[in-house]
Scaffold this active site. Structure first.
Site, PDB file in Angstrom:
ATOM      1  N   GLU A 434       0.798  -1.101   0.034  1.00 37.93           N
ATOM      2  CA  GLU A 434       0.104   0.087  -0.016  1.00 37.93           C
ATOM      3  C   GLU A 434       0.826   1.411  -0.141  1.00 37.93           C
ATOM      4  O   GLU A 434       1.712   1.338   0.763  1.00 37.93           O
ATOM      5  CB  GLU A 434      -0.739  -0.077   1.140  1.00 37.93           C
ATOM      6  CG  GLU A 434      -1.712   1.247   1.655  1.00 37.93           C
ATOM      7  CD  GLU A 434      -2.356   1.204   2.882  1.00 37.93           C
ATOM      8  OE1 GLU A 434      -2.360   0.123   3.512  1.00 37.93           O
ATOM      9  OE2 GLU A 434      -3.063   2.097   3.379  1.00 37.93           O
ATOM     10  N   ASP A 507      -1.227  -1.278   6.007  1.00 41.27           N
ATOM     11  CA  ASP A 507      -1.187  -0.927   7.286  1.00 41.27           C
ATOM     12  C   ASP A 507      -2.243  -1.529   8.051  1.00 41.27           C
ATOM     13  O   ASP A 507      -3.224  -2.099   7.383  1.00 41.27           O
ATOM     14  CB  ASP A 507      -1.331   0.746   7.513  1.00 41.27           C
ATOM     15  CG  ASP A 507      -0.311   1.422   6.822  1.00 41.27           C
ATOM     16  OD1 ASP A 507       0.746   0.772   6.653  1.00 41.27           O
ATOM     17  OD2 ASP A 507      -0.541   2.480   6.262  1.00 41.27           O
ATOM     18  N   ASP A 509      -4.588  -0.555   9.658  1.00 43.00           N
ATOM     19  CA  ASP A 509      -5.647   0.517  10.107  1.00 43.00           C
ATOM     20  C   ASP A 509      -6.577   0.182   9.086  1.00 43.00           C
ATOM     21  O   ASP A 509      -6.976  -0.644   8.144  1.00 43.00           O
ATOM     22  CB  ASP A 509      -5.332   1.815   9.956  1.00 43.00           C
ATOM     23  CG  ASP A 509      -4.774   2.249   8.535  1.00 43.00           C
ATOM     24  OD1 ASP A 509      -4.836   1.621   7.696  1.00 43.00           O
ATOM     25  OD2 ASP A 509      -4.099   3.079   8.432  1.00 43.00           O
ATOM     26  N   ASP A 511      -7.831   2.066   6.481  1.00 35.26           N
ATOM     27  CA  ASP A 511      -7.574   2.043   4.961  1.00 35.26           C
ATOM     28  C   ASP A 511      -7.142   0.876   4.657  1.00 35.26           C
ATOM     29  O   ASP A 511      -7.180   0.291   3.548  1.00 35.26           O
ATOM     30  CB  ASP A 511      -6.752   3.296   4.850  1.00 35.26           C
ATOM     31  CG  ASP A 511      -7.548   4.371   4.420  1.00 35.26           C
ATOM     32  OD1 ASP A 511      -8.944   4.539   4.203  1.00 35.26           O
ATOM     33  OD2 ASP A 511      -6.934   5.667   4.275  1.00 35.26           O
TER      34      ASP A 511
END
Ligand code: 0RA
Length: 645
Positions: A434, A507, A509, A511
């Site tokens: 990402e 990540d 998280d 997103d």
């Protein structure tokens, strides 16, 4: 214990010549369990339940049972109770022991001794309840029949004594089998509620009118569901398409119960682009299709082409293909075959060649009749099919242009790909990363011999909302497809795979998990064989770095953090850093925590339940906002776990 083994010895000593073959048979099951039930992992553990329930389902098929109750018991036992006729409690005429004992100890005796024609042959279900008995520490059969309750108990397949009349029944009839899998044989012994629920829901769709109740008795608060679908496979299709927009009100439901091979089809078109197919033989899911599916597809193409030819042309100048005909189609086909042959590595594909022509003609005729009686339905379908054909032809022209340009510029591989030097796909890995900055750290931190990096800019297109030509027109997807090498959809070729492991690294998280979901959706829809063959992985970057004095340690989740913190004695001397993203880690850190095969954690993704996965993807990624909002609220962190159990 001493008493029990005395009893066991007596029971063994009583055995006559014919019983010894029974014992040898059961011993063979214990020596090579995987040969009989596929494996001794979590799948094998659940297979035991399928076997026991199959016997009750047979009683339902024979028309004597309409309710099966399955309980998961404390200690991970299972109890299956039906309201059928009950296993006969008399002495078996040929075997000269109780019929209960014959059913429970004779290999392949199955439920009944008459030729039960739709019992599935070896390889899938159908190895017989005696295998379950052989692989259980304890198994108790309780029969209600002729106004009496009769019980017999077994241990590792051996009777603990003869059957015992334990009293008067309440007037009902039925069979109950309670068993506790042998934990020296199974590597996993904990039953998964959702796995059982999924199969029983499926069974309830396939056996319309049969009620299946699943109860988890392991917890204080019992969880329980009852599955019963009078509408049968038609309700199955409705369930699968719950979050899609249908093109007409009712699924088409065609039932041919009286032919040589009893057959049932339900089909429904929606305004989406995917084809969704579920096929069953004798109530067993044939995940890889086979001759029944081939027959269905041939008939569908033929019949729809026939009606297309009779339609006035108008704007419909496109040439339709069988793929156009199945765009936005959800269908279930269930057939009964008395001598099924299953093919392929996992035996999930029907091989009997006579079935293709049977389904083609029987289903084809019925479908043609249906369209003649329902002209509105065929009109809506043809409209959809022609639109698919026009879009495909336009996409084809655009793609040819794009492809030529691509190949000239970079030899087919995307410019953003930092490829590895090895050309042996078996040892190569592709990290899909990402963002460009994390891509940079990954490039410096990798082992360039066998690890390749493909950074993705932002989010890829949501393939659930777009047609194939739009999917292929985006640069991020083209890069991905070109790097992997296999092509997609019907053109997928596993032998062209360039990497053994394809690792999604995002990540930890919101997103990051959205990008994970988008990528998994793409793989699920267009490169499904990669998931099924175990090539798709999720990287697990650590969440924390813990420092105690000079010692450093990485921690992967909250649970691990809490556990380690509880063990630390001198709490003043501890520092904890939470990583906000991959970009925060140095190249070395990224390597030693997330990329180095010797140190990293990877989650392998596979689809345990295709129906559920399809539903989740279509809901999470589809048009309908409300169910998605609810689902995300309820399952914020559970989503991906569901898909890679
Ligand atoms: C043998 C014969 C009959 C029924 C069964 C077995 C039977 C087996 C199982 C296993 C689980 N549930 C079951 N229900 C029935 C036929 C008995 C008759 O003719 O009355």
């Amino acid at each position: 214990m001493a008493e029990e083994s005395e009893e066991l010895k007596k029971a063994e000593a009583d055995y006559s010549g014919s019983s010894i073959t029974v014992l040898e048979g059961l011993e063979a099951v214990r020596v090579r369990p995987a040969m009989y039930i596929g494996s001794t992992d979590i799948r094998g553990l659940h297979h035991l339940v399928w076997e026991v329930v199959d016997n009750s389902v047979d009683e339902a098929l024979a028309g004597f049972c309409n309710h099966i109750e399955i309980s998961i018991l404390p200690g991970n036992g299972i109890r299956v109770t039906d309201n059928g006729r009950g296993i006969p409690t008399d002495i078996h005429p040929k075997e000269h022991i109780g019929t209960i004992e014959v059913v429970m100890t004779k290999l392949h005796a199955g439920g009944k001794f008459d030729s039960n024609s739709y019992k599935v042959s070896a390889g899938l279900h159908g190895v017989g309840v005696s295998c379950v008995n052989a692989l259980s520490n304890k198994l108790v059969v309780t029969v209600r029949r002729n106004g009496r309750v009769v019980k017999q108990e077994f241990s590792k397949g051996i009777p603990c004594g003869p059957q015992v009349d334990v009293g008067e029944s309440d007037g009902t009839t039925g069979t109950s089998v309670e068993f506790y899998p042998d934990d020296t044989i199974f590597s996993e012994t904990v039953y998964v509620y959702d796995t059982l629920a999924t199969r029983f829901r499926e069974l309830a769709f396939l056996m319309s009118g049969l009620r299946l109740t699943l109860t988890d008795e392991r917890t204080e608060e019992k969880r329980s569901e009852t599955f019963c679908y009078p509408g049968g496979v038609s309700e199955f299709v409705r369930y699968v398409d719950e979050h899609r927009t249908p093109l007409f009100n009712e699924p088409i439901h065609l039932v041919l119960p009286d032919g040589q091979y009893p057959l049932e089809v339900a089909m429904w078109y929606n305004d989406g682009y995917q084809e969704n197919f579920f096929s069953f033989v004798n109530n067993v899911n044939t995940y890889d299709g086979g001759t029944h599916v081939t027959g269905f597809k041939t008939a569908l193409t033929r019949v729809i082409n026939k009606f297309a030819a009779e339609m006035p042309k108008g704007k419909k100048e496109a040439q339709i293909t069988s793929d156009d005909i199945r765009e936005g189609l959800t269908a279930v086909i269930a057939i009964k075959v008395s001598q099924p042959q299953f093919e392929g590595q996992t035996k999930r594909k029907l091989g009997n060649s006579e079935i293709a022509s049977y389904v083609n003609s029987a289903f084809g005729a019925k479908l043609e009749e249906f369209f003649q009686e329902n002209p509105a339905a065929i009109k809506v379908i043809l409209d959809k099919v022609y639109n698919a054909a026009l879009a495909r032809e336009a996409a084809h022209r655009a793609r040819n242009l794009a492809r030529r340009k691509n190949v000239l510029e970079s030899g087919g591989l995307p410019g953003k790909l930092a490829d590895c030097s090895s050309r042996d796909p078996k040892e190569c890995e592709l990290f899909i990363v990402e963002g460009d900055s994390a891509g940079g750290s990954a490039k410096s931190g990798r082992n360039r011999e066998f690890q390749a990096i493909l950074p993705l800019r932002g989010k890829i297109l949501n393939v659930e909302k777009a047609s194939l030509h739009r999917v292929l027109d985006t640069e991020e997807i083209q890069n991905l497809v070109n790097a992997i090498g296999t092509g997609i959809g019907t053109e997928f070729k596993m032998e062209k795979l360039r990497y053994d492991k394809i690792i999604i690294m995002t990540d930890a998280d919101v997103d990051g998990s959205h990008i994970q979901t988008l990528l998994l959706t793409f793989f699920f829809r267009y490169m499904r064989p990669l998931i099924d063959a175990g090539h798709i992985f999720l990287a697990m970057p650590p969440l924390y770095k813990l420092k105690v004095g000079q010692k450093e340690r990485y921690l992967f989740d909250e649970v691990e953090k809490d556990k380690v913190m509880a063990e630390v004695e001198d709490k003043k001397n501890v520092t904890i850093n939470r990583f906000k993203g991959l970009g925060e880690m140095s190249a070395d850190q990224l390597n030693e925590t997330t990329m180095d095969p010797k140190l990293r954690l990877l989650k392998q993704c596979y689809v345990e339940d295709a129906v559920l996965a399809d539903q989740i993807f279509s809901m999470l990624m589809g048009e309908d906002v409300e169910p998605r909002r609810k689902f995300i609220e309820n399952n914020a962190y559970k989503v991906l776990n569901d898909l890679d159990v």
